[in-house]
Design an enzyme around this catalytic site. Structure first.
Site, PDB file in Angstrom:
ATOM      1  N   GLY A  44      42.747  37.572  35.378  1.00 54.27           N
ATOM      2  CA  GLY A  44      42.439  37.930  36.058  1.00 54.27           C
ATOM      3  C   GLY A  44      43.342  38.552  37.251  1.00 54.27           C
ATOM      4  N   ASN A  56      39.765  30.966  46.634  1.00 56.23           N
ATOM      5  CA  ASN A  56      40.203  29.976  46.203  1.00 56.23           C
ATOM      6  C   ASN A  56      39.951  28.599  46.330  1.00 56.23           C
ATOM      7  OD1 ASN A  56      41.960  31.992  46.683  1.00 56.23           O
ATOM      8  ND2 ASN A  56      43.415  30.343  45.532  1.00 56.23           N
ATOM      9  N   GLN A  63      37.107  34.082  41.738  1.00 55.54           N
ATOM     10  CA  GLN A  63      36.236  32.978  41.880  1.00 55.54           C
ATOM     11  C   GLN A  63      34.539  33.087  42.023  1.00 55.54           C
ATOM     12  OE1 GLN A  63      37.419  29.659  42.262  1.00 55.54           O
ATOM     13  NE2 GLN A  63      39.650  30.522  42.139  1.00 55.54           N
ATOM     14  N   SER A  91      37.523  36.739  35.654  1.00 56.01           N
ATOM     15  CA  SER A  91      38.380  36.022  34.743  1.00 56.01           C
ATOM     16  C   SER A  91      38.102  34.744  33.981  1.00 56.01           C
ATOM     17  CB  SER A  91      39.938  35.292  36.075  1.00 56.01           C
ATOM     18  OG  SER A  91      40.707  35.159  34.808  1.00 56.01           O
ATOM     19  N   ALA A  92      37.893  35.242  32.421  1.00 54.54           N
ATOM     20  CA  ALA A  92      37.002  34.365  32.403  1.00 54.54           C
ATOM     21  C   ALA A  92      37.069  32.880  32.133  1.00 54.54           C
ATOM     22  CB  ALA A  92      36.851  35.184  30.357  1.00 54.54           C
ATOM     23  N   HIS A  93      37.977  32.165  32.322  1.00 56.42           N
ATOM     24  CA  HIS A  93      38.352  31.006  32.238  1.00 56.42           C
ATOM     25  C   HIS A  93      37.984  30.331  33.312  1.00 56.42           C
ATOM     26  CE1 HIS A  93      41.804  30.268  35.179  1.00 56.42           C
ATOM     27  NE2 HIS A  93      42.269  31.268  34.703  1.00 56.42           N
ATOM     28  N   THR A 144      46.017  46.061  21.776  1.00 54.79           N
ATOM     29  CA  THR A 144      44.620  45.374  20.967  1.00 54.79           C
ATOM     30  C   THR A 144      44.192  44.255  21.514  1.00 54.79           C
ATOM     31  OG1 THR A 144      45.821  45.731  18.701  1.00 54.79           O
ATOM     32  CG2 THR A 144      44.302  44.318  18.745  1.00 54.79           C
ATOM     33  N   CYS A 201      47.631  27.354  41.866  1.00 53.66           N
ATOM     34  CA  CYS A 201      48.852  28.583  41.508  1.00 53.66           C
ATOM     35  C   CYS A 201      50.304  28.108  42.373  1.00 53.66           C
ATOM     36  CB  CYS A 201      48.493  29.683  41.664  1.00 53.66           C
ATOM     37  SG  CYS A 201      46.730  29.898  41.094  1.00 53.66           S
TER      38      CYS A 201
HETATM   39  N1  PLP Z   1      42.137  35.480  42.047  1.00 53.14           N
HETATM   40  C1  PLP Z   1      42.409  34.665  42.646  1.00 53.14           C
HETATM   41  C2  PLP Z   1      40.942  34.340  43.718  1.00 53.14           C
HETATM   42  C3  PLP Z   1      42.381  33.430  41.972  1.00 53.14           C
HETATM   43  O1  PLP Z   1      41.537  32.350  42.664  1.00 53.14           O
HETATM   44  C4  PLP Z   1      42.637  33.205  40.508  1.00 53.14           C
HETATM   45  C5  PLP Z   1      43.614  32.174  40.075  1.00 53.14           C
HETATM   46  O2  PLP Z   1      43.312  31.062  40.529  1.00 53.14           O
HETATM   47  C6  PLP Z   1      43.286  34.342  39.698  1.00 53.14           C
HETATM   48  C7  PLP Z   1      42.748  35.853  40.437  1.00 53.14           C
HETATM   49  C8  PLP Z   1      43.860  34.738  38.855  1.00 53.14           C
HETATM   50  O3  PLP Z   1      43.342  34.514  38.404  1.00 53.14           O
HETATM   51  P1  PLP Z   1      44.318  34.148  36.500  1.00 53.14           P
HETATM   52  O4  PLP Z   1      44.452  32.580  35.883  1.00 53.14           O
HETATM   53  O5  PLP Z   1      43.124  34.060  35.541  1.00 53.14           O
HETATM   54  O6  PLP Z   1      45.451  35.290  35.905  1.00 53.14           O
END
Ligand code: PLP
Length: 397
Positions: free
Chosen positions: A78, A163, A191, A211-213, A249, A337
């Protein structure tokens, strides 16, 4: 001891279906027949098999967004999607028409906020930060005023869902204001993906990050939707992958797992979000009633169905999280984060949380594995834990 995972905003486990879809694309040194592990840019059959899996994944994601396959760019996460969108659009648009200002909001994830600051400090862009109200929401009139006629604005970026506090922004209204002025509009939907509709026409966005996770796909893969015709300078240069918009790749198994996971979330969305909303409301209602000094952060009505967040007066988040962990419950103070830093959250500051509550953020984010029994257990344990923490540490900031 049972384990209760209430940190789905930080990351989610991989869905079995996603893993099953990914597995054939890893290949094996023992594999003798036609493998799927080829480089998707290779001409031979192994490359073509990988390319076919990747193309199908691209179509699946495009369909969910109401986009064309060619508008989906695969990325590594992400954060990369956000960086690509901001840097890529801002630099290209400045070259195209001289627009030199970036507009974003005060509550963005650092992947957007720090990128915008970097563009200001090292590339000479001007930066306008939109304020938010007490619920963390951007007011359309503030964006209209910041845009003016839009001629000097390179890109606008406002996140779909926050988030830390779960607030969902009025994206289509903000998008409409940008569209009226022909200003590219990006939304960080990291999110929101899997939980809210992603129809890019309805949202009126030109770029969207995911973001996949965060939606039961694998870690280390994401995508950026980029509307055809949007000015864009590639952030990663090199080979001609992803239509020369992102060199490198591609992670084919990850991409296949991401598309499978998103499709599954999309098809179950209404039912699953209604289920989680009930659990969320039980948490919010009970905690506000039973624990003194607890305040809900973010919007009550415009919020993610799986997200409950609070400040807790006279208590430190860290102590509460450790005590919860010892009780088998995984939660967060707000943002995975920022949790390693002892700085107050910029989001809580932006919504005007008083200084004596800044240390006590608590985020409980729900997902597939949670059920009503787990929530009752949480609600039984949490008041005691808070009480004990208050006795140990009346937290000055
Ligand atoms: N943007 C938001 C709103 C997020 O909550 C996060 C991760 O917590 C990200 C971006 C970053 O995503 P990634 O962890 O896949 O880099």
């Amino acid at each position: 001891m049972s384990f209760i995972y209430l940190d789905h905003s930080a990351t989610t486990p991989l869905r079995d279906e996603a893993w099953a879809a990914m597995a054939p694309y890893f290949g094996s040194t023992e594999e003798k027949d036609t493998p799927n592990y080829g480089n998707p840019s290779s001409i031979h059959r192994a490359g073509r098999a990988a390319h076919a899996g990747m193309s199908e994944a691209r179509r699946t994601i495009a369909e969910i967004l109401g986009a064309d396959s060619g508008e989906i760019i695969f990325t590594g996460c992400g954060s990369e999607s956000d960086n690509s969108a901001l840097r890529g659009i801002a630099l290209a648009r400045r070259k195209q028409c001289g627009a030199n200002r970036i507009i974003t909001s005060a509550v963005e994830h650092h992947a957007v906020l720090y990128t915008a600051e970097d563009l200001k400090d090292f590339f000479g862009f001007k930066l306008t930060l939109l304020p938010v109200d007490g619920e963390g929401l951007v007011d359309e009139s503030d964006l209209a005023e910041a845009l003016g006629d839009g001629s000097d604005v390179a890109v606008v970026s406002v996140m779909y869902a926050n988030n830390e506090i779960g607030s969902v922004q009025p994206i289509s209204g903000l998008g409409a204001l940008c569209r009226e002025r022909n200003v590219p509009f990006h939304t960080d939907a990291v999110q929101a993906a899997g939980k809210l509709p992603l129809d890019v026409e309805a949202l009126q966005v030109d770029a969207l990050s995911a973001s996949a996770h965060k939606f039961y796909g694998p870690k280390g893969v994401g995508f950026l939707y980029l509307r055809r015709g949007t000015p864009f300078h590639p952030f990663l240069t090199g080979g001609s992958h992803e239509g020369r918009r992102r060199a490198g790749t591609q992670d084919v198994p990850g991409i296949v797992g991401m598309a499978t996971a998103l499709a599954q979330c999309d098809s179950e969305r209404d039912r699953e979000m209604a289920r989680l909303r009930q659990l969320r409301d039980r948490i919010i209602g009970t905690l506000l009633e039973t624990v003194p000094g607890v305040r809900l952060t973010g919007s009550r009505s415009q919020r993610l169905a799986n997200h409950a967040s609070f400040t807790i007066r006279d208590a430190e988040a860290e102590g509460i999280l450790i005590a919860l962990d010892l009780a088998g419950i995984a939660a967060s103070s707000g943002s995975a984060c920022t949790s390693a830093r002892q700085q107050p959250s910029h989001v809580l500051e932006a919504i005007g949380v008083p200084a004596d509550e800044l240390a006590g953020g608590l985020r409980l984010s729900l997902g597939l594995s949670n059920n009503a029994g787990q929530i009752e257990l949480l609600l039984e344990k949490l008041p005691e834990i808070v009480e004990k923490q208050r006795q140990i540490a009346p937290a000055p900031l």
